[in-house]
Design an enzyme around this catalytic site. Structure first.
Site, short mmCIF file in Angstrom:
data_model
loop_
_atom_site.label_atom_id
_atom_site.label_comp_id
_atom_site.label_asym_id
_atom_site.label_seq_id
_atom_site.Cartn_x
_atom_site.Cartn_y
_atom_site.Cartn_z
N ARG A 83 1.58 -8.26 11.62
CA ARG A 83 2.56 -7.66 10.93
C ARG A 83 2.19 -6.06 10.86
NH1 ARG A 83 4.02 -6.44 4.96
NH2 ARG A 83 5.99 -5.40 5.14
N HIS A 126 8.22 1.41 6.32
CA HIS A 126 7.10 0.93 5.37
C HIS A 126 6.85 2.55 4.61
CE1 HIS A 126 3.72 -1.78 4.15
NE2 HIS A 126 3.58 -0.77 3.51
N GLU A 171 9.28 -3.50 0.72
CA GLU A 171 9.33 -3.13 -0.71
C GLU A 171 10.19 -1.96 -0.97
OE1 GLU A 171 5.13 -2.56 -1.83
OE2 GLU A 171 4.69 -4.71 -1.46
N ASN A 297 5.73 -10.03 -1.04
CA ASN A 297 4.12 -9.56 -1.28
C ASN A 297 3.94 -9.94 -2.56
OD1 ASN A 297 4.52 -8.46 1.27
ND2 ASN A 297 4.95 -6.36 0.53
N TYR A 299 0.62 -9.50 -5.46
CA TYR A 299 -0.82 -8.98 -5.83
C TYR A 299 -1.33 -9.63 -7.31
CZ TYR A 299 -0.73 -6.43 -1.41
OH TYR A 299 -0.62 -5.97 -0.17
N GLU A 354 2.51 -10.20 2.30
CA GLU A 354 1.19 -9.44 1.88
C GLU A 354 0.57 -10.27 0.67
OE1 GLU A 354 1.55 -5.22 0.97
OE2 GLU A 354 2.77 -4.95 2.76
C1 FCB Z 1 1.74 -2.84 -1.44
C2 FCB Z 1 2.16 -2.26 -0.09
C3 FCB Z 1 0.97 -1.91 1.04
C4 FCB Z 1 -0.51 -1.85 0.45
C5 FCB Z 1 -0.53 -2.84 -0.95
C6 FCB Z 1 -1.85 -2.68 -1.41
O1 FCB Z 1 2.57 -2.36 -2.21
O2 FCB Z 1 3.30 -2.49 0.77
O3 FCB Z 1 1.28 -0.72 1.82
O4 FCB Z 1 -0.60 -0.41 -0.14
O5 FCB Z 1 0.32 -2.55 -1.78
#
Ligand code: FCB
Length: 457
Positions: A83, A126, A171, A297, A299, A354
């Protein structure tokens, strides 16, 4: 600590058609700023105090000159998909005409990926808006959505059938909220009204581009990538629960509900009129264009409590372990969010586009041992597996990121790669997490081939 990635033998993630990949983004890796136009991130980087280490994306990982080596590296890791994003400023001149040299760069990349049988997942936006468009209002200007449609049209016609999957935007929450409302990302505006205005025009741009992609790339999987941090109440009190729900609508469903149900969430009614998005007749139907998939995505999660003056109050991350970003490691949040959305909406197929962690990496004797990142990947893959076992249609997973890169407002201070980049020499060094990911994928492929052989007998 475990040195390998493993999943239960019955995991849906081990099926042959489940896709594993690695992800990057143009501004974060490409460098070669001289061969493209300026973007809002160039301007932001040049503004003192915006980037923690005062750095910029002019060189980054020099991917434009190292792309062949980078693709060999990706291939050596045994991934099914890559990607990456296209830099709008590299492929379209300010007068709207095509920059052929820029397009050729991506076409060569796509051809090589296809030659390697690695599926290209192309993100069209992006975050690196050409600066000349920001000078005309950027995402506050409705016209930018139409400019994006034209850009998507030119690119998708030029790429032909080389692309496995398109994402219109990466995002939009970050572009709109961090860029136009909180001011911590480019272009750095701080206004609640601007945040909603930008978000609406981004969503409109997405819908307009979907119409174009459906025409130009009917065989590709066309969708969008959203980021979510599920919102947890700090206590069981009705006030905290309500605060967390409102935060969830404000940060998460604000982007998802228009796409899937053609409406903004109820929290809209709690905002003053001046902060309502500038919706024109017909917009919501365009935004609600059918999606072939949704990219998610993930985290971390967030915790909220009630506030006397605002709709909600966000709490600091404090529960260990924290990543080098200061983000709580909370794999359960990924399972919860997938199950929650699965119950709440008619979700299209999901790809985790992600997931990953910044950790403090040390290059010692030419090696980088990163057991915490490996543990993060393992626990989050397990979390995806848990959701898939409970019926969520998840079809792929991408590690963020292939390699260390320019981490936006944090500059080069944070390393997310499963490959280490020595920025002095531009050498790439696979970290132990990268080797574990590779071994997991090679083993999966071997077992898949074994199963196929057994089936053929
Ligand atoms: C996301 C982004 C990516 C990267 C990660 C850590 O929000 O899409 O570009 O910075 O965080």
């Amino acid at each position: 600590m475990n040195k390998a990635i493993t999943l239960p033998a019955t995991s849906p993630l081990l099926k042959n058609d489940f896709i594993f990949g690695v992800a990057t983004a143009s501004f974060q890796i490409e460098g070669a700023a001289d061969s493209r136009l300026d973007t809002i991130w160039d301007t932001f980087c040049a503004t003192p105090g915006k980037i923690r280490d005062g750095s910029d994306g002019k060189t980054a990982c020099e991917h434009v000159s190292h792309w062949e080596e980078d693709l060999r590296l990706i291939r050596s890791m045994g991934v099914d998909a890559y990607r990456f994003s296209v830099s709008w400023a590299r492929v379209i001149h300010a007068d709207g005409s095509v920059n052929q040299q820029g397009l050729d760069f991506y076409i060569a990349l796509l051809d090589r990926l296809n030659e390697y049988a690695i599926k290209p997942f192309v993100t069209l936006y992006h975050w690196d808006l050409p600066q000349y468009l920001e000078d005309q209002g950027g995402w506050l200007n409705r016209e930018t959505a139409y400019k994006f449609r034209d850009y998507a049209d030119r690119v998708s016609r030029a790429f032909g059938d080389r692309v496995h999957s398109y994402a219109t935007l990466n995002e939009p929450f970050c572009s709109a909220y961090l860029g136009y409302e909180a001011g911590i990302h480019a272009p750095g505006h701080k206004s609640r009204a601007y945040g909603k205005q930008a978000a609406h025009h981004l969503l409109l741009a997405h819908g307009l581009a979907m119409e174009v992609l459906e025409r130009n790339a009917p065989e590709a999987l066309n969708g969008i990538v959203l980021n979510f941090s599920p919102c947890y109440p700090e206590s069981d009190s009705a006030e905290d629960i309500e605060a967390a729900n409102m935060a969830d609508e404000y940060f998460n469903h604000w982007y998802l509900q228009p796409l899937l149900e053609q409406r903004y969430p109820d929290v809209l009614e709690k905002l003053p009129r001046s902060e309502h998005p500038p919706v024109m007749p017909g917009d919501m139907a365009i935004i609600g264009h059918k999606l072939d998939y949704i990219g998610i995505n993930y985290y971390t999660r967030e915790r909220y409590q009630a506030s006397a003056s605002e709709l909600f109050e966000k709490l600091e991350h404090e529960q260990q372990p924290l990543t080098d970003m200061g983000w709580e490691v909370f794999p359960q949040g990924l399972t919860d969010l997938l199950l929650d959305y699965h119950q709440r909406y008619l979700l299209p197929p999901v790809y985790i586009t992600e997931n990953g962690a910044a950790m403090v990496d040390k290059l010692v004797d030419g090696k980088v041992d990163d057991p915490e990142r490996l543990a993060y990947l393992q626990s989050h893959l397990q979390a995806v597996d848990d959701a898939a076992m409970q019926g969520v249609d998840v079809r792929g997973y991408f590690a963020w990121s292939l390699m260390d890169n320019f981490e936006w407002a944090e500059g080069y201070l944070k390393r997310f790669g499963i490959v280490y980049v020595d920025y002095e020499s531009q050498q790439r060094i696979i970290k132990s997490s990268g080797y574990a990911y590779r071994d997991f994928l090679l083993q999966k492929a071997e077992q898949g081939a074994g199963k196929q052989q057994a089936g053929a007998r």
